[in-house]
Design a protein around this motif. Structure first.
Motif, PDB file in Angstrom:
ATOM      1  N   PRO A 182       0.831  -1.211   0.000  1.00 62.61           N
ATOM      2  CA  PRO A 182       0.000   0.000   0.000  1.00 62.61           C
ATOM      3  C   PRO A 182       0.862   1.255   0.000  1.00 62.61           C
ATOM      4  N   THR A 183       0.374   2.283  -0.654  1.00 60.38           N
ATOM      5  CA  THR A 183       1.090   3.565  -0.709  1.00 60.38           C
ATOM      6  C   THR A 183       0.717   4.378   0.526  1.00 60.38           C
ATOM      7  N   THR A 184       1.390   4.069   1.620  1.00 65.06           N
ATOM      8  CA  THR A 184       1.101   4.697   2.902  1.00 65.06           C
ATOM      9  C   THR A 184       2.400   5.069   3.582  1.00 65.06           C
ATOM     10  N   ALA A 185       2.309   5.933   4.569  1.00 69.13           N
ATOM     11  CA  ALA A 185       3.464   6.364   5.355  1.00 69.13           C
ATOM     12  C   ALA A 185       3.051   6.398   6.816  1.00 69.13           C
ATOM     13  N   THR A 219       4.039  -0.646  20.904  1.00 72.55           N
ATOM     14  CA  THR A 219       3.595   0.177  22.012  1.00 72.55           C
ATOM     15  C   THR A 219       4.452   1.436  22.076  1.00 72.55           C
ATOM     16  N   GLY A 220       3.873   2.496  22.633  1.00 70.17           N
ATOM     17  CA  GLY A 220       4.626   3.729  22.831  1.00 70.17           C
ATOM     18  C   GLY A 220       4.958   4.405  21.514  1.00 70.17           C
ATOM     19  N   ALA A 221       6.131   5.045  21.501  1.00 68.10           N
ATOM     20  CA  ALA A 221       6.541   5.786  20.306  1.00 68.10           C
ATOM     21  C   ALA A 221       6.967   4.879  19.170  1.00 68.10           C
ATOM     22  N   SER A 222       7.340   3.621  19.471  1.00 64.78           N
ATOM     23  CA  SER A 222       7.807   2.708  18.436  1.00 64.78           C
ATOM     24  C   SER A 222       6.685   1.981  17.721  1.00 64.78           C
ATOM     25  N   THR A 223       5.445   2.393  17.938  1.00 69.49           N
ATOM     26  CA  THR A 223       4.328   1.728  17.290  1.00 69.49           C
ATOM     27  C   THR A 223       4.348   1.981  15.787  1.00 69.49           C
ATOM     28  N   VAL A 224       3.857   1.012  15.041  1.00 67.30           N
ATOM     29  CA  VAL A 224       3.738   1.140  13.586  1.00 67.30           C
ATOM     30  C   VAL A 224       2.278   1.040  13.169  1.00 67.30           C
ATOM     31  N   SER A 225       1.368   1.237  14.126  1.00 67.89           N
ATOM     32  CA  SER A 225      -0.043   1.004  13.843  1.00 67.89           C
ATOM     33  C   SER A 225      -0.705   2.167  13.113  1.00 67.89           C
ATOM     34  N   GLU A 226      -0.194   3.394  13.254  1.00 67.24           N
ATOM     35  CA  GLU A 226      -0.822   4.558  12.644  1.00 67.24           C
ATOM     36  C   GLU A 226      -0.116   4.911  11.339  1.00 67.24           C
ATOM     37  N   SER A 227      -0.892   5.022  10.290  1.00 61.19           N
ATOM     38  CA  SER A 227      -0.347   5.365   8.974  1.00 61.19           C
ATOM     39  C   SER A 227      -1.272   6.346   8.291  1.00 61.19           C
ATOM     40  N   LEU A 228      -0.713   7.080   7.341  1.00 58.97           N
ATOM     41  CA  LEU A 228      -1.438   8.111   6.603  1.00 58.97           C
ATOM     42  C   LEU A 228      -1.465   7.746   5.126  1.00 58.97           C
ATOM     43  N   VAL A 229      -2.613   7.943   4.506  1.00 62.03           N
ATOM     44  CA  VAL A 229      -2.805   7.642   3.084  1.00 62.03           C
ATOM     45  C   VAL A 229      -3.484   8.836   2.433  1.00 62.03           C
ATOM     46  N   LEU A 230      -2.936   9.298   1.342  1.00 59.49           N
ATOM     47  CA  LEU A 230      -3.612  10.350   0.577  1.00 59.49           C
ATOM     48  C   LEU A 230      -4.887   9.791  -0.035  1.00 59.49           C
ATOM     49  N   PHE A 231      -5.916  10.607  -0.057  1.00 60.41           N
ATOM     50  CA  PHE A 231      -7.206  10.127  -0.549  1.00 60.41           C
ATOM     51  C   PHE A 231      -7.121   9.742  -2.023  1.00 60.41           C
ATOM     52  N   THR A 232      -6.294  10.426  -2.783  1.00 59.98           N
ATOM     53  CA  THR A 232      -6.120  10.056  -4.193  1.00 59.98           C
ATOM     54  C   THR A 232      -5.466   8.674  -4.328  1.00 59.98           C
ATOM     55  N   ASP A 233      -4.508   8.366  -3.443  1.00 60.95           N
ATOM     56  CA  ASP A 233      -3.900   7.036  -3.471  1.00 60.95           C
ATOM     57  C   ASP A 233      -4.899   5.967  -3.045  1.00 60.95           C
ATOM     58  N   LEU A 234      -5.791   6.311  -2.108  1.00 58.34           N
ATOM     59  CA  LEU A 234      -6.825   5.356  -1.699  1.00 58.34           C
ATOM     60  C   LEU A 234      -7.775   5.055  -2.855  1.00 58.34           C
ATOM     61  N   GLU A 235      -8.114   6.051  -3.623  1.00 54.60           N
ATOM     62  CA  GLU A 235      -8.954   5.821  -4.797  1.00 54.60           C
ATOM     63  C   GLU A 235      -8.236   4.949  -5.822  1.00 54.60           C
ATOM     64  N   MET A 269      -5.970   2.627  -5.175  1.00 62.15           N
ATOM     65  CA  MET A 269      -5.978   1.248  -4.677  1.00 62.15           C
ATOM     66  C   MET A 269      -7.342   0.602  -4.841  1.00 62.15           C
ATOM     67  N   LEU A 270      -8.399   1.381  -4.687  1.00 60.25           N
ATOM     68  CA  LEU A 270      -9.739   0.828  -4.914  1.00 60.25           C
ATOM     69  C   LEU A 270      -9.961   0.487  -6.380  1.00 60.25           C
ATOM     70  N   ASP A 271      -9.450   1.305  -7.277  1.00 64.23           N
ATOM     71  CA  ASP A 271      -9.593   1.022  -8.705  1.00 64.23           C
ATOM     72  C   ASP A 271      -8.877  -0.265  -9.099  1.00 64.23           C
ATOM     73  N   ARG A 272      -7.750  -0.575  -8.433  1.00 69.07           N
ATOM     74  CA  ARG A 272      -7.007  -1.792  -8.759  1.00 69.07           C
ATOM     75  C   ARG A 272      -7.636  -3.053  -8.178  1.00 69.07           C
ATOM     76  N   ALA A 273      -8.563  -2.910  -7.236  1.00 67.72           N
ATOM     77  CA  ALA A 273      -9.193  -4.075  -6.599  1.00 67.72           C
ATOM     78  C   ALA A 273     -10.185  -4.707  -7.567  1.00 67.72           C
ATOM     79  N   GLU A 274      -9.815  -5.857  -8.113  1.00 64.92           N
ATOM     80  CA  GLU A 274     -10.685  -6.533  -9.082  1.00 64.92           C
ATOM     81  C   GLU A 274     -11.857  -7.237  -8.415  1.00 64.92           C
ATOM     82  N   ALA A 275     -11.729  -7.559  -7.115  1.00 64.11           N
ATOM     83  CA  ALA A 275     -12.806  -8.273  -6.428  1.00 64.11           C
ATOM     84  C   ALA A 275     -13.953  -7.358  -6.023  1.00 64.11           C
ATOM     85  N   VAL A 276     -13.812  -6.059  -6.211  1.00 68.20           N
ATOM     86  CA  VAL A 276     -14.852  -5.097  -5.828  1.00 68.20           C
ATOM     87  C   VAL A 276     -15.391  -4.456  -7.093  1.00 68.20           C
ATOM     88  N   ASP A 277     -16.717  -4.470  -7.251  1.00 65.94           N
ATOM     89  CA  ASP A 277     -17.300  -3.871  -8.448  1.00 65.94           C
ATOM     90  C   ASP A 277     -17.351  -2.355  -8.319  1.00 65.94           C
TER      91      ASP A 277
END
Length: 402
Positions: free
Chosen positions: A115-118, A156-172, A174-182
């Motif tokens: 995924p194109t995320t940071a 946990t703490g500052a070393s967590t990798v759970s939070e990421s940011l995605v540009l809405f254009t990149d999210l669109e 990724m949705l366009d590339r999903a063949e399993a979703v109409d």
């Protein structure tokens, strides 16, 4: 008197014979007695010159902590930071790296699947002020410019990798590339995300069970199972405490021999069961009534690659000595695996068909980390607080494990 008798037979004068094979030497030490060489003591090591690969047991000079990588990268705003993080994660494929065509295709396909995320930690490492950055993230998320995704239970703490940011254009994209979703379901999901820009969960009642199954297979939705409270669970009470006496009386191989079901909850686990793929086709009424967690496709391989790269970089610093610090340029060389550099000498050797160094295909950087750049993993470690940078005054920036 015989005529054969002569004085030669009776003469007692003998001539001294000299051997022609005996040679004289010109060395003045030829006549001296030979002696055994002196055995020197090995207790004192011989002095050696300074080498970059030596361990830094004396420590580096600290002239001040560097809290951000902004002076080295002229980036403005969170959007540019996220775009830079996505574009600088991997190096381009080298022309003469020793890769086969199969390996090149494998590397490129793996990179394309991520995924194109940071991560938020990466963004903070490339930003000037954490407070200003958090305010800008909240404003951009409310305006549907970017979206924050949270994966619970990842560090946990500052070393967590759970939070990421995605540009809405990149999210669109990724949705366009999903063949399993109409197309209808894609537009429905995008409208729902625009209407709730800060939400992390989606109500299952907003989608049909078949739509939920399609989004789960594509990786955009996951089940959100709440943590069970032991005091309210019907089969667990306060009397089911784990003790050595209870475990010792239990039958071998039974659940009670490992502490019972209460041990799972007391250790921080849940009592939820793993579901099969068939159960995803028809969600239960409990799933339809609960919320669903938002997600991104292939988040698991992305986070696993990120955590492994962090761990490897920290291990390289630990190998430098007891001070757990080393110059940044030397850490970069060790991350690259000793491959040929980009200096004029190395470029001249490449033009002549020579190669001085290790082939990239043989290094850990390309075998396990798919060509991940040193600057990218360094920003991850700096933003999460796993390492800190400081000025040395002599060898550039230093990297230390606090």
């Amino acid at each position: 008197m015989s005529l054969n008798y002569s004085a030669a037979h009776s003469s007692r004068i003998t001539k001294k014979r000299t051997s022609t094979l005996k040679r004289s030497t010109s060395s003045p030490f030829a006549t001296l007695a030979r002696r055994q060489p002196i055995q020197r003591s090995k207790s004192k090591p011989e002095p050696s010159t300074y080498d970059d690969e030596d361990r830094f047991d004396q420590g580096l000079q600290d002239l001040g902590i560097v809290t951000t990588l902004v002076p080295h990268l002229p980036l403005k705003g969170v959007v540019e930071v996220v775009q830079y993080a996505n574009s600088s994660m991997f190096e381009p494929m080298p022309e003469r790296g020793g890769f086969s065509s199969t390996r090149i295709a494998e590397i490129l396909n793996f990179r394309k699947s991520l995924p194109t995320t940071a991560t938020v930690a990466h963004v903070h490492a490339l930003s000037k002020s954490p407070t200003v950055t958090e305010k800008e993230i909240a404003q951009l998320a409310g305006a549907n410019v970017l979206r924050k995704f949270i994966v619970p239970g990842r560090g946990t703490g500052a070393s967590t990798v759970s939070e990421s940011l995605v540009l809405f254009t990149d999210l669109e994209t990724m949705l366009d590339r999903a063949e399993a979703v109409d197309a209808t379901l894609k537009e429905k999901l995008l409208q729902h995300l625009r209407s709730q820009p800060l939400a992390q969960n989606i109500s299952a009642a907003s989608f049909h069970p078949s739509e939920i199954s399609s989004l789960k297979r594509a990786g955009f939705l996951t089940s959100s199972i709440p943590r069970t409270n032991p005091s309210t669970h019907p089969t667990i009470s306060s009397t089911h405490s784990t003790s050595l006496s209870t475990i010792s009386r239990a039958a071998s191989g039974s659940l009670a021999a490992v502490g019972g079901s209460a041990a799972i909850v007391e250790a921080g686990g849940t009592l939820g069961l793993r579901r099969s793929s068939a159960q995803y086709e028809s969600p239960s009424p409990a799933d339809r009534a609960s919320d669903l967690q938002l997600g991104l496709p292939n988040t698991g391989p992305y986070l696993r690659l990120l955590t492994d790269a962090r761990t490897h970089l920290i291990s390289l610093i630990h190998q430098s000595g007891s001070f757990r610090e080393m110059p940044m340029y030397l850490l970069r060389e060790r991350w690259d695996g000793g491959t040929a550099g980009n200096d004029p000498v190395a470029r001249a050797k490449k033009l002549r068909g020579e190669f001085a160094g290790v082939l990239p295909a043989k290094t850990r950087k390309w075998k396990h980390f798919w060509g991940m750049t040193f600057g990218w993993v360094l920003a991850e470690c700096v933003g999460s607080g796993m390492v800190e940078l400081f000025e040395t005054g002599s060898v550039g920036l230093g990297v230390r494990v606090p």
